[in-house]
Design a protein around this motif. Structure first.
Motif, PDB file in Angstrom:
ATOM      1  N   TYR A   1      33.847  -9.334  44.774  1.00 61.20           N
ATOM      2  CA  TYR A   1      35.024  -8.869  44.045  1.00 61.20           C
ATOM      3  C   TYR A   1      35.314  -9.574  42.723  1.00 61.20           C
ATOM      4  O   TYR A   1      36.221  -9.152  42.005  1.00 61.20           O
TER       5      TYR A   1
ATOM      6  N   PRO B   1      40.473  -5.390  46.157  1.00 61.62           N
ATOM      7  CA  PRO B   1      39.849  -4.947  47.411  1.00 61.62           C
ATOM      8  C   PRO B   1      40.600  -3.806  48.093  1.00 61.62           C
ATOM      9  O   PRO B   1      40.024  -3.107  48.937  1.00 61.62           O
TER      10      PRO B   1
ATOM     11  N   LYS C   1      40.033   1.809  47.089  1.00 63.35           N
ATOM     12  CA  LYS C   1      38.832   2.355  47.729  1.00 63.35           C
ATOM     13  C   LYS C   1      37.673   2.465  46.746  1.00 63.35           C
ATOM     14  O   LYS C   1      36.501   2.347  47.138  1.00 63.35           O
TER      15      LYS C   1
ATOM     16  N   THR D   1      36.979   0.323  44.438  1.00 59.70           N
ATOM     17  CA  THR D   1      36.374  -1.020  44.410  1.00 59.70           C
ATOM     18  C   THR D   1      35.394  -1.180  45.562  1.00 59.70           C
ATOM     19  O   THR D   1      34.258  -1.636  45.373  1.00 59.70           O
ATOM     20  N   GLN D   2      35.842  -0.834  46.761  1.00 65.43           N
ATOM     21  CA  GLN D   2      34.974  -0.975  47.929  1.00 65.43           C
ATOM     22  C   GLN D   2      33.714  -0.131  47.765  1.00 65.43           C
ATOM     23  O   GLN D   2      32.611  -0.593  48.081  1.00 65.43           O
ATOM     24  N   ASN D   3      33.876   1.089  47.259  1.00 61.30           N
ATOM     25  CA  ASN D   3      32.715   1.960  47.073  1.00 61.30           C
ATOM     26  C   ASN D   3      31.751   1.395  46.030  1.00 61.30           C
ATOM     27  O   ASN D   3      30.524   1.451  46.198  1.00 61.30           O
TER      28      ASN D   3
ATOM     29  N   SER E   1      31.347  -1.859  45.042  1.00 60.60           N
ATOM     30  CA  SER E   1      30.654  -3.047  45.547  1.00 60.60           C
ATOM     31  C   SER E   1      29.644  -2.690  46.626  1.00 60.60           C
ATOM     32  O   SER E   1      28.568  -3.290  46.714  1.00 60.60           O
ATOM     33  N   TYR E   2      29.992  -1.698  47.440  1.00 59.16           N
ATOM     34  CA  TYR E   2      29.057  -1.214  48.459  1.00 59.16           C
ATOM     35  C   TYR E   2      27.782  -0.673  47.803  1.00 59.16           C
ATOM     36  O   TYR E   2      26.663  -0.983  48.227  1.00 59.16           O
TER      37      TYR E   2
ATOM     38  N   ASN F   1      41.246  -4.405  54.662  1.00 55.91           N
ATOM     39  CA  ASN F   1      40.383  -4.002  53.547  1.00 55.91           C
ATOM     40  C   ASN F   1      39.070  -4.778  53.567  1.00 55.91           C
ATOM     41  O   ASN F   1      37.989  -4.211  53.384  1.00 55.91           O
ATOM     42  N   VAL F   2      39.179  -6.080  53.779  1.00 56.63           N
ATOM     43  CA  VAL F   2      37.979  -6.926  53.799  1.00 56.63           C
ATOM     44  C   VAL F   2      37.163  -6.664  55.057  1.00 56.63           C
ATOM     45  O   VAL F   2      35.930  -6.540  55.001  1.00 56.63           O
TER      46      VAL F   2
ATOM     47  N   GLN G   1      36.873  -3.992  56.939  1.00 57.57           N
ATOM     48  CA  GLN G   1      36.158  -2.719  56.906  1.00 57.57           C
ATOM     49  C   GLN G   1      34.986  -2.772  55.941  1.00 57.57           C
ATOM     50  O   GLN G   1      33.933  -2.172  56.198  1.00 57.57           O
ATOM     51  N   PHE G   2      35.158  -3.497  54.850  1.00 53.59           N
ATOM     52  CA  PHE G   2      34.065  -3.648  53.890  1.00 53.59           C
ATOM     53  C   PHE G   2      32.905  -4.422  54.508  1.00 53.59           C
ATOM     54  O   PHE G   2      31.739  -4.009  54.422  1.00 53.59           O
TER      55      PHE G   2
END
Length: 540
Positions: free
Chosen positions: A178, A213, A216, A218-220, A222-223, A281-282, A284-285
């Motif tokens: 992040y 984070p 969503k 952001t998560q996508n 970084s994923y 959030n963390v 699930q990531f």
């Protein structure tokens, strides 16, 4: 399991005797094909021009079902190499490609020479890349200009992987999920994610920018970055450190500025309180990263290195201190409990004899939480003490870890810098706990399939036995182990999968001028899960 020997008939003994008396061959070439399970040696067809001695030597091959050759040591021995702020590599931004490569080789040679077997290389220091990426710009810490490729062009991560594997070292790609901009990261340019996707990043009061984070997108993003590396590079692992939500000091101890994403969550009917929402959030990531790595490329391991203890009072001796659960929103205990990692490296950067945060006490607490029996390899800070104190503390921590995690020991050293700056420390580690080479531990929850063994050829060349080997699935092999027995004592050497030969002296002479004769050899293949092929002893 029973040992299977090939039975020599009376006629074979006659041939052996006849050959020993009358046949004199200048060169002997042996070829063995190792089989799995209960499969026996292939029938040998005798033709007119076949060297009779080959038949005799083939009968000397012993397929070992119950292991009699001592297994090599198993231990994860790694060092972190940080690129942020040019801490370790490259030593400064803007070096030429040649200089960057030379520095990398020097670091890898240091680890290989001293019997380490893994390197944890930071490849994403601030939402940028130490490799060719279509998702993020070239790193400022590499060239001095974010978005500028090395010149002449090369791909640093590809180079590091190849050179690490040549030396039998695993390479784990270390990413910060992040962090969008570091205070040492130069000016924010048009190439930065802060400029390109401003809706993802928030500014902290000390000059950091952080990806939110709770967003969503952001998560996508970084994923996608993680999976891009997994899919395109031959990495052995993906590694996260302790930075999820930022440390409070990065924002002058003010709350993380995520009002926009928090309100969006509430507007969609979210029921969690704000702290639990951040942790979720963390969580699930982390879970999605682990799950998708395993679905995409199961041999790539996933490891996290969280802050050294979970919360104050866990264990009881930790009566005060930083609370990663409530301040980083990192429920590291949950990730370990659920087995969402393949290895877990808590940063136990405190000495053994400190009462409130003691290295072995903290390690023991994490062991108690390791309900899925994942690898638990603590992070050690080897640069905080100097001289004899540093040597004693480092070796003692390694030995304590071995004793407490004896099924699959390992440590990760922060960082490689003390190994460079303190030759006496490095020498003490090498002459002590790292005296012999070691394979990394296997991962039985990922695979227990025994790989096929290599096809071995060897011949006598003057004073050496020249051994070569091949394998039909070399892309699945991480290491080779070459075993050799002098008189009655076995020893071994470990190679990366680029190696396919070794010269072994037929006679060794020790310091006391005592000679020992090479009596037998064996070659095995070790796959990317750490599984070793069947050992087949070849008597000489």
């Amino acid at each position: 399991m029973k040992m299977l020997f090939y039975k020599n008939t009376k006629s074979i003994y006659i041939i052996v005797l006849f050959t020993l008396l009358f046949i004199n061959c200048s060169k002997k070439v042996y070829n063995t094909e190792i089989k799995k399970g209960n499969e026996t040696q292939k029938n040998i067809e005798i033709e007119k021009n076949v060297d009779v001695e080959k038949i005799i030597e083939a009968k000397k091959i012993i397929e070992v079902k119950k292991r009699v050759v001592p297994a090599p040591e198993r231990e994860f021995r790694a060092a972190w190499i940080a690129s942020v702020a040019n801490i370790n590599w490259p030593s400064k931004r803007g070096l030429s490609s040649k200089q960057q490569k030379e520095e990398a080789i020097k670091l890898l040679d240091l680890l290989h020479k001293n019997n380490f077997n893994a390197v944890v290389l930071q490849v994403r220091p601030q939402a940028d890349a130490m490799y060719k990426s279509d998702l993020e710009p070239w790193s400022y810490f590499l060239t001095g200009t974010q978005g500028k490729a090395p010149s002449p062009y090369y791909d640093p991560l590809e180079f590091w992987i190849k050179e690490a594997h040549k030396r039998g070292l695993e390479l784990h790609a270390w990413l910060n999920p992040y962090r969008a901009h570091h205070t040492t990261g130069g000016e924010i340019t048009s190439a930065s994610i802060v400029s390109k996707q401003p809706e993802l990043a928030v500014k902290l009061e000390t000059g950091f920018y952080w990806l939110d984070p709770g967003n969503k997108k952001t998560q996508n993003h970084s994923y996608k970055v993680v999976m891009d590396i997994v899919e395109r590079y031959n990495v052995d692992g993906i590694h996260f450190d302790d930075y999820f939500y930022p440390y409070p000091s990065y924002n002058n101890n003010k709350d993380f500025p995520d009002d926009k994403s928090w309100k969006a969550y509430l507007n969609t009917g979210g029921k969690l309180n704000r702290d639990d929402w951040r942790r979720d959030n963390v969580n699930q990531f982390v879970k999605s990263i682990y799950t998708n790595i395993k679905e995409t490329k199961p041999n790539v391991k996933f490891g996290i290195s969280p802050f050294g203890f979970w919360r104050p009072n866990y264990p009881a001796s930790v009566t005060a201190g930083f609370d990663q659960y409530s301040e980083l929103y990192a429920d590291a205990k949950l990730w370990l409990n659920e087995g969402w990692i393949d290895y877990f490296t808590p940063q136990l950067y405190w000495p053994i004899n400190r009462m409130d945060v003691s290295f072995p006490v903290l390690l023991n607490w994490w062991i108690g939480e390791n309900t899925k029996e994942r690898h638990l390899w603590p992070g050690m800070s080897i640069g905080r003490k100097k001289g004899e104190e540093a040597i004693d503390e480092t070796i003692n921590q390694i030995m304590i870890t071995r004793g407490m995690t004896s099924k699959s020991p390992g440590t990760v050293h922060w960082s490689i810098a003390p190994l460079i700056d303190s030759p006496e420390l490095t020498e003490a580690i090498f002459n002590g706990p790292y005296k012999k080479q070691a394979l990394t531990p296997s991962y039985p929850w990922l695979s227990t399939t025994t790989p096929e063994a290599p096809i071995v050829n060897y011949s006598k060349e003057k004073n050496n036995l020249q051994v070569t080997w091949t394998h039909k699935n070399i892309d699945k092999i991480a290491n080779w182990v070459v075993y050799y027995k002098y008189n009655s004592k076995w020893d071994y050497s470990i190679h990366g999968n680029f190696t396919n030969s070794q010269n072994i002296p037929l006679v060794k002479v020790d310091d006391k001028n005592s000679k020992s004769v090479l009596k037998a050899i064996a070659i095995t293949a070790v796959d990317k899960f750490g599984n070793e092929s069947i050992v087949k002893e070849i008597n000489l």
